[in-house]
Motif scaffolding. Structure first.
Motif, PDB file in Angstrom:
ATOM      1  N   GLN A  63       0.862  -1.174   0.000  1.00 41.04           N
ATOM      2  CA  GLN A  63       0.000   0.000   0.000  1.00 41.04           C
ATOM      3  C   GLN A  63       0.908   1.237   0.000  1.00 41.04           C
ATOM      4  O   GLN A  63       1.053   1.920  -0.982  1.00 41.04           O
ATOM      5  CB  GLN A  63      -0.933  -0.011   1.216  1.00 41.04           C
ATOM      6  N   VAL A  64       1.588   1.506   1.116  1.00 44.95           N
ATOM      7  CA  VAL A  64       2.636   2.530   1.167  1.00 44.95           C
ATOM      8  C   VAL A  64       3.960   1.881   1.544  1.00 44.95           C
ATOM      9  O   VAL A  64       4.996   2.124   0.936  1.00 44.95           O
ATOM     10  CB  VAL A  64       2.300   3.655   2.166  1.00 44.95           C
ATOM     11  N   PHE A  65       3.908   1.011   2.562  1.00 43.93           N
ATOM     12  CA  PHE A  65       5.113   0.365   3.068  1.00 43.93           C
ATOM     13  C   PHE A  65       5.236  -1.035   2.483  1.00 43.93           C
ATOM     14  O   PHE A  65       4.260  -1.787   2.456  1.00 43.93           O
ATOM     15  CB  PHE A  65       5.071   0.311   4.602  1.00 43.93           C
ATOM     16  N   VAL A  66       6.435  -1.366   2.021  1.00 47.33           N
ATOM     17  CA  VAL A  66       6.665  -2.676   1.421  1.00 47.33           C
ATOM     18  C   VAL A  66       6.298  -3.763   2.420  1.00 47.33           C
ATOM     19  O   VAL A  66       6.532  -3.634   3.622  1.00 47.33           O
ATOM     20  CB  VAL A  66       8.138  -2.814   0.967  1.00 47.33           C
ATOM     21  N   ASN A  67       5.735  -4.834   1.896  1.00 47.47           N
ATOM     22  CA  ASN A  67       5.088  -5.842   2.738  1.00 47.47           C
ATOM     23  C   ASN A  67       5.951  -6.352   3.887  1.00 47.47           C
ATOM     24  O   ASN A  67       5.453  -6.563   4.993  1.00 47.47           O
ATOM     25  CB  ASN A  67       4.654  -7.009   1.850  1.00 47.47           C
ATOM     26  N   HIS A  68       7.249  -6.540   3.659  1.00 52.57           N
ATOM     27  CA  HIS A  68       8.080  -7.158   4.700  1.00 52.57           C
ATOM     28  C   HIS A  68       8.533  -6.158   5.762  1.00 52.57           C
ATOM     29  O   HIS A  68       9.209  -6.537   6.714  1.00 52.57           O
ATOM     30  CB  HIS A  68       9.310  -7.820   4.068  1.00 52.57           C
ATOM     31  N   GLU A  69       8.184  -4.860   5.636  1.00 49.19           N
ATOM     32  CA  GLU A  69       8.692  -3.856   6.569  1.00 49.19           C
ATOM     33  C   GLU A  69       8.009  -3.913   7.935  1.00 49.19           C
ATOM     34  O   GLU A  69       8.524  -3.372   8.904  1.00 49.19           O
ATOM     35  CB  GLU A  69       8.538  -2.454   5.963  1.00 49.19           C
ATOM     36  N   GLY A  70       6.840  -4.495   8.023  1.00 51.49           N
ATOM     37  CA  GLY A  70       6.155  -4.582   9.303  1.00 51.49           C
ATOM     38  C   GLY A  70       4.860  -5.356   9.169  1.00 51.49           C
ATOM     39  O   GLY A  70       4.185  -5.277   8.148  1.00 51.49           O
ATOM     40  N   ASP A  71       4.500  -6.095  10.217  1.00 51.63           N
ATOM     41  CA  ASP A  71       3.325  -6.953  10.144  1.00 51.63           C
ATOM     42  C   ASP A  71       2.004  -6.194  10.226  1.00 51.63           C
ATOM     43  O   ASP A  71       0.968  -6.719   9.826  1.00 51.63           O
ATOM     44  CB  ASP A  71       3.368  -7.990  11.281  1.00 51.63           C
ATOM     45  N   LEU A  72       2.028  -4.958  10.765  1.00 52.21           N
ATOM     46  CA  LEU A  72       0.778  -4.253  11.013  1.00 52.21           C
ATOM     47  C   LEU A  72       0.450  -3.199   9.957  1.00 52.21           C
ATOM     48  O   LEU A  72      -0.613  -2.594  10.014  1.00 52.21           O
ATOM     49  CB  LEU A  72       0.813  -3.593  12.406  1.00 52.21           C
ATOM     50  N   PHE A  73       1.349  -2.958   9.007  1.00 44.28           N
ATOM     51  CA  PHE A  73       1.053  -1.984   7.969  1.00 44.28           C
ATOM     52  C   PHE A  73       0.018  -2.538   6.994  1.00 44.28           C
ATOM     53  O   PHE A  73      -0.035  -3.739   6.724  1.00 44.28           O
ATOM     54  CB  PHE A  73       2.327  -1.611   7.205  1.00 44.28           C
TER      55      PHE A  73
END
Length: 389
Positions: A63-73
């Motif tokens: 969406q904005v943050f790449v998928n692996h950057e955090g579980d809650l984004f």
């Protein structure tokens, strides 16, 4: 297009407004099918979308943050679910068809590239550079392409064979040149008419969802701060309400309370303003809606506040240097993949090699657009890192 016969066992709810999209009055599917038992045509579309491969891939698309950057984004999947929830709430209050807005909401991002808008921008640039005659790349059009052609689930046809009203809602905007090639769903862009109220509503529910959850994700990431958000009137106003009601509330709860109140304000304003516009025009049928000006929208004051929020997010979050670093890497991955496959299309998977004769650049774009973030990273590693396979 062949109209699908109505199912007499499924009557339209009496609460549905006469100007809403009634499933038994649908303009039908591209390929005629026997009506489903126990479901309306719009419910059937929703189910087909949920069971599609493209829908499942949304879980691993940025969406904005790449998928692996955090579980809650948020991902494209959670975003689509939030859009559907908002759109259904408003649709019920306006007596519109909830099943149709749900189907459009769940399908609207099916054609989105990996890495969000960064992936779309570079794929569009590649298409215009390598195949200018193909007309570039736009995720809205790709979503329609997914449901019309690319999904391979049924023996009788390519795609999902969705009804006209769902396909119309997926295609939010389109150039006149492209509209001329799209047949029925392109007609309104040439005639300058409006889509159904359900389609108009879903478009704005999309905006409500991404603006507000991008605040939440931006704060969670630390890339924007509460002090910065104080310059945004709609946020500052609702934060003040929360702090006036609750003493000593933990910051995370304060943020979620503020954001949910902002969403509520936008939903109420959108509902009330749209209801007033509909009452003024008094459409009697969905065809009247198509001939009217856009009837779903915010009041002028709330529209101004929502636009201020969009400007803030663009300048402070989407253009943040850390986001730009990530999007820069993402753009290199997509461009590298496109160039490699264009130079040697035999590296494409077999089903995409078979499409190359119809248009090499478009076949490559279809393959890359269907990738998740992590699949694109893995493909790039296989092609460009020595020792990987």
């Amino acid at each position: 297009m062949s109209a699908t016969p109505p199912n007499p066992a499924l009557s339209t709810p009496t609460m549905l407004a006469p100007y809403a999209a009634h499933p038994e009055q649908s303009r039908g599917r591209r390929y005629a099918e026997t009506p489903a038992e126990g479901r309306t045509e719009f419910q059937r579309d929703r189910d087909r979308i949920i069971h599609s491969n493209a829908f499942r891939r949304l879980e691993y698309k940025t969406q904005v943050f790449v998928n692996h950057e955090g579980d809650l984004f948020r991902t494209r999947l959670t975003h689509s679910l939030e859009v559907a929830q908002i759109a259904r709430s408003i649709a019920r209050n306006l007596r519109l068809n909830e099943d149709l807005v749900e189907a459009i909401s769940l399908a609207h991002d099916l054609g989105h590239t990996p890495f969000g808008h960064a992936g779309q921008d570079v794929l569009n640039a590649c298409m215009r550079e390598f195949a200018p005659e193909a007309g570039g790349f736009e995720h809205n059009l790709q979503s329609l392409r997914v449901v019309d052609e690319l999904e391979e689930r049924y023996g009788d046809f390519d795609g999902l064979n969705l009804v006209f009203e769902t396909r119309e809602g997926i295609l939010k905007h389109c150039s006149l040149e492209r509209a001329r090639r799209l047949g029925d769903v392109g007609e309104r862009f040439l005639a300058r008419t409006q889509p159904s109220l359900e389609a108009q509503l879903t478009n704005l529910a999309d905006e409500v969802a991404y603006n507000n959850h991008d605040i939440d994700d931006g704060l969670r990431s630390g890339l924007i701060t509460l002090d910065q958000l104080q310059s945004v009137r709609i946020f500052a106003r609702h934060r003040a309400m929360v702090e006036a009601r609750y003493t000593g509330l933990a910051e995370r709860r304060m943020i979620t309370e503020t954001v949910r109140r902002m969403i509520n304000t936008l939903i109420i304003d959108l509902t009330q303003t749209s209801a007033a516009r509909i009452a003024d025009v008094a459409p009697q049928t969905i065809d009247d809606v198509r001939q009217s000006p856009s009837l779903v929208g915010f009041s002028p004051d709330v529209r101004t506040e929502a636009d201020e929020l969009k400007v803030f997010l663009r300048e402070q979050l989407y253009m943040h240097y850390k986001v730009r670093r990530t999007t820069s890497k993402a753009k290199r991955i997509v461009r590298d993949l496109f160039t490699a496959f264009f130079d040697e299309p035999r590296m494409l998977p077999t089903q995409y090699q078979e499409r190359v004769e119809k248009g090499k650049a478009r076949a490559i774009a279809d393959y890359i657009a269907g990738m998740t973030d992590r699949y694109a990273i893995r493909e790039h590693r296989k092609l460009f890192e020595v020792g990987d396979d």
